[in-house]
Design a protein around this motif. Structure first.
Motif, PDB file in Angstrom:
ATOM      1  N   GLU A   1       0.814  -1.210   0.000  1.00 58.92           N
ATOM      2  CA  GLU A   1       0.000   0.000   0.000  1.00 58.92           C
ATOM      3  C   GLU A   1       0.849   1.262   0.000  1.00 58.92           C
ATOM      4  OE1 GLU A   1      -0.269  -2.466   2.032  1.00 58.92           O
ATOM      5  OE2 GLU A   1      -2.261  -3.364   1.741  1.00 58.92           O
ATOM      6  N   GLU A   2       2.085   1.165   0.512  1.00 55.97           N
ATOM      7  CA  GLU A   2       2.968   2.323   0.548  1.00 55.97           C
ATOM      8  C   GLU A   2       4.023   2.273  -0.558  1.00 55.97           C
ATOM      9  OE1 GLU A   2       4.705   2.446   4.384  1.00 55.97           O
ATOM     10  OE2 GLU A   2       2.808   2.630   5.466  1.00 55.97           O
ATOM     11  N   SER A   3       4.506   1.081  -0.867  1.00 55.25           N
ATOM     12  CA  SER A   3       5.643   0.981  -1.792  1.00 55.25           C
ATOM     13  C   SER A   3       5.231   1.117  -3.246  1.00 55.25           C
ATOM     14  CB  SER A   3       6.359  -0.358  -1.593  1.00 55.25           C
ATOM     15  OG  SER A   3       5.469  -1.435  -1.842  1.00 55.25           O
ATOM     16  N   LEU A   4       4.111   0.499  -3.651  1.00 49.86           N
ATOM     17  CA  LEU A   4       3.753   0.512  -5.067  1.00 49.86           C
ATOM     18  C   LEU A   4       3.342   1.895  -5.573  1.00 49.86           C
ATOM     19  CD1 LEU A   4       1.994  -2.923  -5.628  1.00 49.86           C
ATOM     20  CD2 LEU A   4       4.315  -2.228  -6.154  1.00 49.86           C
ATOM     21  N   PRO A   5       2.518   2.663  -4.850  1.00 53.46           N
ATOM     22  CA  PRO A   5       2.272   4.035  -5.335  1.00 53.46           C
ATOM     23  C   PRO A   5       3.554   4.862  -5.431  1.00 53.46           C
ATOM     24  CG  PRO A   5       0.612   3.419  -3.720  1.00 53.46           C
ATOM     25  CD  PRO A   5       1.645   2.335  -3.701  1.00 53.46           C
ATOM     26  N   ALA A   6       4.467   4.663  -4.463  1.00 55.39           N
ATOM     27  CA  ALA A   6       5.745   5.379  -4.544  1.00 55.39           C
ATOM     28  C   ALA A   6       6.554   4.907  -5.740  1.00 55.39           C
ATOM     29  CB  ALA A   6       6.527   5.172  -3.250  1.00 55.39           C
ATOM     30  N   LEU A   7       6.530   3.597  -6.006  1.00 60.84           N
ATOM     31  CA  LEU A   7       7.238   3.071  -7.173  1.00 60.84           C
ATOM     32  C   LEU A   7       6.662   3.639  -8.462  1.00 60.84           C
ATOM     33  CD1 LEU A   7       9.229   1.069  -8.478  1.00 60.84           C
ATOM     34  CD2 LEU A   7       7.424  -0.662  -8.362  1.00 60.84           C
ATOM     35  N   PHE A   8       5.356   3.737  -8.533  1.00 59.91           N
ATOM     36  CA  PHE A   8       4.731   4.306  -9.728  1.00 59.91           C
ATOM     37  C   PHE A   8       5.185   5.749  -9.929  1.00 59.91           C
ATOM     38  CE2 PHE A   8       1.316   6.745 -11.695  1.00 59.91           C
ATOM     39  CZ  PHE A   8       1.140   6.049 -12.876  1.00 59.91           C
ATOM     40  N   LEU A   9       5.187   6.536  -8.849  1.00 55.83           N
ATOM     41  CA  LEU A   9       5.602   7.935  -8.976  1.00 55.83           C
ATOM     42  C   LEU A   9       7.066   8.057  -9.377  1.00 55.83           C
ATOM     43  CD1 LEU A   9       3.784   9.520  -5.906  1.00 55.83           C
ATOM     44  CD2 LEU A   9       3.228   9.801  -8.315  1.00 55.83           C
ATOM     45  N   VAL A  10       7.918   7.192  -8.836  1.00 51.64           N
ATOM     46  CA  VAL A  10       9.341   7.235  -9.193  1.00 51.64           C
ATOM     47  C   VAL A  10       9.527   6.919 -10.679  1.00 51.64           C
ATOM     48  CG1 VAL A  10      11.550   6.073  -8.837  1.00 51.64           C
ATOM     49  CG2 VAL A  10      10.170   6.746  -6.873  1.00 51.64           C
ATOM     50  N   CYS A  11       8.798   5.901 -11.158  1.00 45.11           N
ATOM     51  CA  CYS A  11       8.915   5.540 -12.579  1.00 45.11           C
ATOM     52  C   CYS A  11       8.433   6.672 -13.485  1.00 45.11           C
ATOM     53  CB  CYS A  11       8.115   4.263 -12.855  1.00 45.11           C
ATOM     54  SG  CYS A  11       8.800   2.775 -12.086  1.00 45.11           S
ATOM     55  N   ARG A  12       7.313   7.264 -13.131  1.00 49.32           N
ATOM     56  CA  ARG A  12       6.795   8.356 -13.957  1.00 49.32           C
ATOM     57  C   ARG A  12       7.692   9.594 -13.875  1.00 49.32           C
ATOM     58  NH1 ARG A  12       5.216   6.352 -17.605  1.00 49.32           N
ATOM     59  NH2 ARG A  12       4.310   8.319 -18.318  1.00 49.32           N
ATOM     60  N   LEU A  13       8.290   9.819 -12.694  1.00 50.99           N
ATOM     61  CA  LEU A  13       9.218  10.939 -12.564  1.00 50.99           C
ATOM     62  C   LEU A  13      10.461  10.703 -13.420  1.00 50.99           C
ATOM     63  CD1 LEU A  13      10.014  13.596 -11.213  1.00 50.99           C
ATOM     64  CD2 LEU A  13      10.965  12.259  -9.312  1.00 50.99           C
ATOM     65  N   CYS A  14      10.948   9.451 -13.461  1.00 53.86           N
ATOM     66  CA  CYS A  14      12.098   9.138 -14.321  1.00 53.86           C
ATOM     67  C   CYS A  14      11.766   9.388 -15.783  1.00 53.86           C
ATOM     68  CB  CYS A  14      12.519   7.687 -14.119  1.00 53.86           C
ATOM     69  SG  CYS A  14      13.246   7.337 -12.498  1.00 53.86           S
ATOM     70  N   THR A  15      10.536   9.051 -16.169  1.00 54.16           N
ATOM     71  CA  THR A  15      10.122   9.302 -17.552  1.00 54.16           C
ATOM     72  C   THR A  15      10.072  10.804 -17.839  1.00 54.16           C
ATOM     73  OG1 THR A  15       8.805   7.281 -17.488  1.00 54.16           O
ATOM     74  CG2 THR A  15       8.319   8.839 -19.247  1.00 54.16           C
ATOM     75  N   LEU A  16       9.543  11.572 -16.886  1.00 53.38           N
ATOM     76  CA  LEU A  16       9.486  13.033 -17.063  1.00 53.38           C
ATOM     77  C   LEU A  16      10.892  13.616 -17.165  1.00 53.38           C
ATOM     78  CD1 LEU A  16       8.083  15.781 -17.087  1.00 53.38           C
ATOM     79  CD2 LEU A  16       8.008  15.680 -14.582  1.00 53.38           C
ATOM     80  N   ILE A  17      11.796  13.168 -16.292  1.00 53.69           N
ATOM     81  CA  ILE A  17      13.156  13.700 -16.331  1.00 53.69           C
ATOM     82  C   ILE A  17      13.854  13.318 -17.632  1.00 53.69           C
ATOM     83  CG2 ILE A  17      15.418  13.545 -15.220  1.00 53.69           C
ATOM     84  CD1 ILE A  17      13.976  13.296 -12.557  1.00 53.69           C
TER      85      ILE A  17
END
Length: 423
Positions: free
Chosen positions: A229-245
């Motif tokens: 519940e805590e790790s997967l939403p954070a993982l999703f945000l990290v992946c999308r942030l990497c794509t944005l960067i």
């Protein structure tokens, strides 16, 4: 009469067989003339008939007779051998009976013998051969399902769940343990592919939820002591942030030109009318940022909503920690604010600055619909144009609403009049 004839022919004291006695009795009943004339002829005829019968019989059955005679002659040698073998068998049967009893006691069902145990294992292995082959084919089937297409990911997870269920049923089996290791390797590759999917550009809502749902089933099995519940939403945000960067890094050629203009602006003391490359870079940066940031936050809210915190709140007297999504927009806005603070002062043309600020205003409005409006930050960092720009846009928005309201009133008034006349 027959007895007198036999004593006369053979002598006294000698007995005759039944055939001879019957023939002498027959002769005693015949006349002398008949014995002299007829009997010799009858005897000659009978002798010839018997001779012919014997010849015919010998012609037809001489081979069986010869073989029978040979067999009868061999019996003289076989009977002693049979007697010898019979004696040996008589001495061997008790010993065979003793060995049979020893074998029965040693290899019986109640005995614990290594040979019997190995034989039982071999029979059990033979009976379950097909099942073992099917089990050994599970990793290969799982690899094929993982590498074929994302459509088969659900089947892959079902196969993996079956392998883990077998591992829980047979924890001491080396074969099941090896199958589980190969299945874990295949699922790790699948998890890597899913994380790479989360980093693809222009990721939509449905694929995002589907990918996170698959990871939700995989991560607890591969990583222990982790809260999805805590790790997967954070993982999703990290992946999308990497794509944005990574997308923003593609603007490096424009950024290098903007950096050259910024360095030139610092070196030249008097005002200059440059900044065209900086303007192009900022507009492209804001465009990319607006598109990706809106998609990241909107999809992340749906992903975060798919994880319920009700269970943890019910068992934990302390409230659950806030979602990482609550602080993530501040990080995104920080990227934009740092870029604006760095490059916007290079642009001296007022029309260009207002164009860029208008673009930022639209971006703030888009994120504002998701609860991440950052307009106040722009006014706080000293961008005086921002306040005037917001005032003008609000004035234009108010005028537009009044025009729309008057237009709606003009459309509804004739209808109300017609309705009143009808009444």
């Amino acid at each position: 009469m027959a007895e007198a004839l036999s004593e006369r022919l053979l002598g006294p004291g000698k007995a005759l067989d039944a055939t001879t006695l019957s023939y002498l009795t027959y002769l005693a009943g015949q006349s002398v003339e008949s014995i002299r004339t007829t009997e010799p002829q009858q005897l000659s005829q009978a002798s010839n008939s018997l001779l012919l019968s014997v010849q015919s019989l010998s012609k037809k059955s001489h081979k069986p007779i010869v073989e029978s005679a040979a067999s009868h002659s061999a019996l003289r040698q076989l009977f002693p051998l049979l007697a010898k073998r019979t004696g040996e068998l008589t001495h061997t049967v008790p010993r065979l009976d003793l060995e049979a009893e020893l074998f029965s006691s040693e290899f019986g069902k109640a005995s614990e013998n290594n040979t019997i145990t190995e034989r039982k294992k071999a029979l059990r292995l033979l009976q379950n051969g097909e099942r073992l082959v099917d089990m050994m084919e599970l990793p290969q089937l799982l690899n094929s399902a993982v590498t074929s297409s994302p459509v088969s990911y659900s089947s892959s997870l079902d196969l993996y769940a079956h392998v883990r269920r077998l591992a829980s049923l047979y924890p001491s089996s080396p074969l099941v343990a090896s199958v589980l290791d190969e299945a874990n390797s295949a699922i790790r590759r699948m998890a890597v592919d899913l994380i790479a999917t989360l980093q693809t550009p222009n990721l939509k809502l449905a694929p995002s939820l589907r990918t996170v749902g698959w990871l939700k089933r995989i991560v607890p099995e591969l990583v222990t002591n982790i809260q999805t519940e805590e790790s997967l939403p954070a993982l999703f945000l990290v992946c999308r942030l990497c794509t944005l960067i990574a997308t923003l890094d593609a603007l490096d050629p424009l950024k290098q030109l903007a950096d050259e203009e910024r360095i030139r602006d610092v070196k030249i003391s008097q005002a200059w009318s440059g900044g065209q490359h900086t303007e192009r870079y900022l507009k492209r940066f804001i465009e990319v940022f607006r598109e990706h940031s809106f998609g990241i936050i909107s999809v992340s809210k749906s992903v975060d909503a798919s994880f319920s915190h009700a269970d943890s709140a019910a068992t934990d007297p302390m409230k659950p920690l806030p979602s990482v999504l609550t602080s993530f927009p501040l990080h995104l806005i920080g990227l934009l604010m740092n870029t604006l603070q760095t490059y916007l002062p290079v642009i001296k043309d007022q029309a260009s600055r207002e164009s860029i600020m208008t673009q930022v205003l639209y971006c703030a409005g888009s994120l504002g619909r998701l609860g991440a409006d950052f307009g106040m930050f722009l006014s706080a960092i000293g961008m005086v144009e921002w306040v005037e720009l917001v005032k003008r846009h609000r004035l234009l928005a108010g005028r537009l609403e009044s025009v729309i309201g008057e237009h709606r009133t003009s459309q509804t008034t004739p209808t109300s009049l017609v309705t009143r006349n009808m009444h």
